[in-house]
Design a protein around this motif. Sequence first.
Motif, PDB file in Angstrom:
ATOM      1  N   GLY A  66      42.936  56.024  50.444  1.00 43.35           N
ATOM      2  CA  GLY A  66      43.590  56.357  51.708  1.00 43.35           C
ATOM      3  C   GLY A  66      43.024  55.646  52.914  1.00 43.35           C
ATOM      4  N   SER A  67      41.902  54.938  52.740  1.00 44.30           N
ATOM      5  CA  SER A  67      41.303  54.210  53.856  1.00 44.30           C
ATOM      6  C   SER A  67      41.970  52.850  54.017  1.00 44.30           C
ATOM      7  N   SER A  68      41.699  52.210  55.138  1.00 41.87           N
ATOM      8  CA  SER A  68      42.226  50.866  55.367  1.00 41.87           C
ATOM      9  C   SER A  68      41.150  50.013  56.021  1.00 41.87           C
ATOM     10  N   LEU A  69      41.251  48.724  55.812  1.00 43.00           N
ATOM     11  CA  LEU A  69      40.287  47.772  56.359  1.00 43.00           C
ATOM     12  C   LEU A  69      41.018  46.772  57.246  1.00 43.00           C
ATOM     13  N   PRO A  70      40.611  46.614  58.508  1.00 42.01           N
ATOM     14  CA  PRO A  70      41.217  45.606  59.369  1.00 42.01           C
ATOM     15  C   PRO A  70      40.621  44.228  59.072  1.00 42.01           C
ATOM     16  N   TYR A  71      41.393  43.210  59.342  1.00 50.52           N
ATOM     17  CA  TYR A  71      40.881  41.853  59.105  1.00 50.52           C
ATOM     18  C   TYR A  71      41.436  40.891  60.147  1.00 50.52           C
ATOM     19  N   ASP A  72      40.666  39.833  60.398  1.00 50.28           N
ATOM     20  CA  ASP A  72      41.183  38.685  61.135  1.00 50.28           C
ATOM     21  C   ASP A  72      41.794  37.677  60.170  1.00 50.28           C
ATOM     22  N   ARG A  73      41.140  37.548  59.023  1.00 50.59           N
ATOM     23  CA  ARG A  73      41.704  36.773  57.926  1.00 50.59           C
ATOM     24  C   ARG A  73      41.438  37.515  56.622  1.00 50.59           C
ATOM     25  N   LEU A  74      42.383  37.383  55.699  1.00 50.13           N
ATOM     26  CA  LEU A  74      42.319  38.092  54.427  1.00 50.13           C
ATOM     27  C   LEU A  74      42.313  37.074  53.296  1.00 50.13           C
ATOM     28  N   VAL A  75      41.366  37.225  52.372  1.00 48.29           N
ATOM     29  CA  VAL A  75      41.300  36.368  51.191  1.00 48.29           C
ATOM     30  C   VAL A  75      41.598  37.227  49.966  1.00 48.29           C
ATOM     31  N   LEU A  76      42.663  36.910  49.273  1.00 48.29           N
ATOM     32  CA  LEU A  76      43.058  37.658  48.086  1.00 48.29           C
ATOM     33  C   LEU A  76      42.676  36.871  46.836  1.00 48.29           C
ATOM     34  N   ALA A  77      41.862  37.486  45.995  1.00 48.78           N
ATOM     35  CA  ALA A  77      41.457  36.893  44.720  1.00 48.78           C
ATOM     36  C   ALA A  77      41.567  37.961  43.638  1.00 48.78           C
ATOM     37  N   PRO A  78      42.774  38.504  43.428  1.00 50.45           N
ATOM     38  CA  PRO A  78      42.915  39.675  42.564  1.00 50.45           C
ATOM     39  C   PRO A  78      42.898  39.374  41.077  1.00 50.45           C
ATOM     40  N   GLY A  79      43.029  38.091  40.708  1.00 55.01           N
ATOM     41  CA  GLY A  79      43.080  37.759  39.286  1.00 55.01           C
ATOM     42  C   GLY A  79      44.446  38.006  38.690  1.00 55.01           C
ATOM     43  N   VAL A  80      44.478  38.232  37.375  1.00 59.43           N
ATOM     44  CA  VAL A  80      45.750  38.358  36.674  1.00 59.43           C
ATOM     45  C   VAL A  80      45.870  39.709  35.974  1.00 59.43           C
ATOM     46  N   SER A  81      47.122  40.116  35.758  1.00 59.58           N
ATOM     47  CA  SER A  81      47.431  41.272  34.910  1.00 59.58           C
ATOM     48  C   SER A  81      48.279  40.769  33.754  1.00 59.58           C
ATOM     49  N   PHE A  82      48.363  41.568  32.699  1.00 55.58           N
ATOM     50  CA  PHE A  82      48.989  41.125  31.459  1.00 55.58           C
ATOM     51  C   PHE A  82      50.269  41.912  31.191  1.00 55.58           C
ATOM     52  N   ASP A  83      51.343  41.179  30.912  1.00 56.74           N
ATOM     53  CA  ASP A  83      52.649  41.801  30.695  1.00 56.74           C
ATOM     54  C   ASP A  83      52.671  42.612  29.405  1.00 56.74           C
ATOM     55  N   ASN A  84      53.521  43.635  29.377  1.00 58.61           N
ATOM     56  CA  ASN A  84      53.919  44.231  28.107  1.00 58.61           C
ATOM     57  C   ASN A  84      54.821  43.205  27.419  1.00 58.61           C
ATOM     58  N   ALA A  85      54.395  42.715  26.270  1.00 57.21           N
ATOM     59  CA  ALA A  85      55.131  41.621  25.636  1.00 57.21           C
ATOM     60  C   ALA A  85      55.096  41.752  24.124  1.00 57.21           C
ATOM     61  N   TYR A  86      56.070  41.119  23.464  1.00 58.51           N
ATOM     62  CA  TYR A  86      56.144  41.049  22.006  1.00 58.51           C
ATOM     63  C   TYR A  86      56.281  42.430  21.361  1.00 58.51           C
ATOM     64  N   GLY A  87      56.765  43.415  22.132  1.00 55.29           N
ATOM     65  CA  GLY A  87      56.888  44.776  21.619  1.00 55.29           C
ATOM     66  C   GLY A  87      55.629  45.600  21.769  1.00 55.29           C
ATOM     67  N   LEU A  88      54.664  45.105  22.555  1.00 52.99           N
ATOM     68  CA  LEU A  88      53.373  45.769  22.728  1.00 52.99           C
ATOM     69  C   LEU A  88      53.237  46.351  24.132  1.00 52.99           C
ATOM     70  N   THR A  89      52.344  47.327  24.265  1.00 52.90           N
ATOM     71  CA  THR A  89      52.075  47.980  25.542  1.00 52.90           C
ATOM     72  C   THR A  89      50.604  47.806  25.911  1.00 52.90           C
ATOM     73  N   GLN A  90      50.258  48.234  27.126  1.00 57.71           N
ATOM     74  CA  GLN A  90      48.862  48.170  27.568  1.00 57.71           C
ATOM     75  C   GLN A  90      47.968  49.007  26.651  1.00 57.71           C
ATOM     76  N   THR A  91      48.493  50.130  26.183  1.00 58.92           N
ATOM     77  CA  THR A  91      47.714  50.962  25.253  1.00 58.92           C
ATOM     78  C   THR A  91      47.449  50.215  23.951  1.00 58.92           C
ATOM     79  N   ASP A  92      48.435  49.479  23.461  1.00 60.99           N
ATOM     80  CA  ASP A  92      48.233  48.677  22.251  1.00 60.99           C
ATOM     81  C   ASP A  92      47.130  47.641  22.465  1.00 60.99           C
ATOM     82  N   TYR A  93      47.135  46.997  23.641  1.00 56.68           N
ATOM     83  CA  TYR A  93      46.104  45.990  23.920  1.00 56.68           C
ATOM     84  C   TYR A  93      44.712  46.619  23.907  1.00 56.68           C
ATOM     85  N   ASN A  94      44.623  47.813  24.421  1.00 54.69           N
ATOM     86  CA  ASN A  94      43.314  48.459  24.551  1.00 54.69           C
ATOM     87  C   ASN A  94      42.812  49.080  23.255  1.00 54.69           C
ATOM     88  N   THR A  95      43.730  49.351  22.316  1.00 53.63           N
ATOM     89  CA  THR A  95      43.318  50.124  21.138  1.00 53.63           C
ATOM     90  C   THR A  95      43.612  49.476  19.794  1.00 53.63           C
TER      91      THR A  95
END
Length: 473
Positions: A151-180
């Motif tokens: 719920g907090s917020s951070l003010p900025y003069d400039r913002l650098v976003l380096a969030p990386g990547v997330s992985f799609d649900n693909a080939y009939g698989l889910t995030q739970t399948d990837y993890n287990t």
Amino acid sequence: MKKIQISGELSRRQWMGVAAGGLVAGLVPFAGWADNRNMTVVNRRQTVTSPLAITAITGKKVVVVGAGMAGMTAAKYLRMWGGKGLEVTLVEPDALYTSSIMSNLVLNGSRTIAGLQFSRDTLTQRYGVVRKAGTVVSVNRSAKTVGLADGSSLPYDRLVLAPGVSFDNAYGLTQTDYNTRTPHAWRGGAQTTLLRQQITTMQNGEIFVMTIPKAPYRCPPGPYERACVVADHLKTSGRGNCQVIVLDENPNVQAERHTFETAFTGLHASVIRYIPNVTGIQIDPASKVVTYVDAVGGTQVINAKVVNPIVPHRAVGSETGGWLAQAGLNNSADGRWAMVNVLSYESTLLGAEGIHIIGDASSCGMPKAGHVANQEAKICADAIVRLMTGAQPDAQPVANSACYSPITANSASWLTAVYQYDPTDRRMKVANSGGQIMVNGVAATATEAASVSQENFKDMGTWFTTLMKDTAA
């Protein structure tokens, strides 16, 4: 290939000169040093001594989101080059960084996840980076604030976003399948350990299947490297009748083509079966039955013991309703990546001035890789400092890309390239050693090792240690 040693303290501009000249000849990334001044910095009750530049910047705030290779490097060098008048806040939920680089060696037991974990404490203790444990849920471009899950917020003069990547649900698989059940293990961590455990249970004659998504994806040589490491491990552990089947959605090997094609048809030919141009991949996570359509349209079925689907991925937050998408920053044609001006890594989206995107989340003409993320972060930090002091970003940025790929438990290859700004396409492109993007009218290409060797494997450890010190120490 000659390695260059550099010593002493370099200014920010001198570091850029080293990148343009010295790195074209060497594989080892070099640490940058700030201007030749030391000072004590007080930052939220933390007193640290670090080599910070003296600049005209006062009372400015930069928020860096994501503390992977790109985010940590950006935070460090913004403080070093921006000086005590530039407050840098690094937003990241996790205390430790787990490297994906070298994580394939966890699969054969030669490295551990614990050995690939790095503390971010040095960024605070040595450079005065303010760390905020949190997860981003929104970016307010007009108010110049970042909203967090608490719920907090951070003010900025400039913002650098380096969030990386997330992985799609693909080939009939889910995030739970990837993890287990069917780990992609394309981010170093628990899935890597799970995949290691699954490989350990394989019996002689069983099948390991891995998939490779269409480019672009994180670490172009990484999947082929993984195939080699797994094949070598199976052979040397008495399971030489196992198969490693590689289903590639691309038409051919995407990096170090000579090295990997040679390994697939020579050293590991008895184990690896490489199949390009596949489509229609479907995976049953329970039975491990894999179906796919081959290059001539035939449907094929594999009964696997272990399935390692490296699935399509995208910038974190770029999914429908995600925070990056809500801010309109996922402005590539397919909505997966952030388009940037590579002179500063500022978003090309109209109205997103002051927002920079670096690392795997951006689309800039360079591969999505850890060493590249380190380089992008430095170019971005340099540009921000210039802009905050009334100057313009460097009009001719240069970046080095280098990586090593283990082929067996004690041998490796390497790949390196220097990227230079092309003002016509406004992208980073591979340059030759003379600094020209075109060579006799033909685009230059990356350079790969002439052969696989134990010496390369030894150098790989030096490269990794140097890169991590430059990023987080």
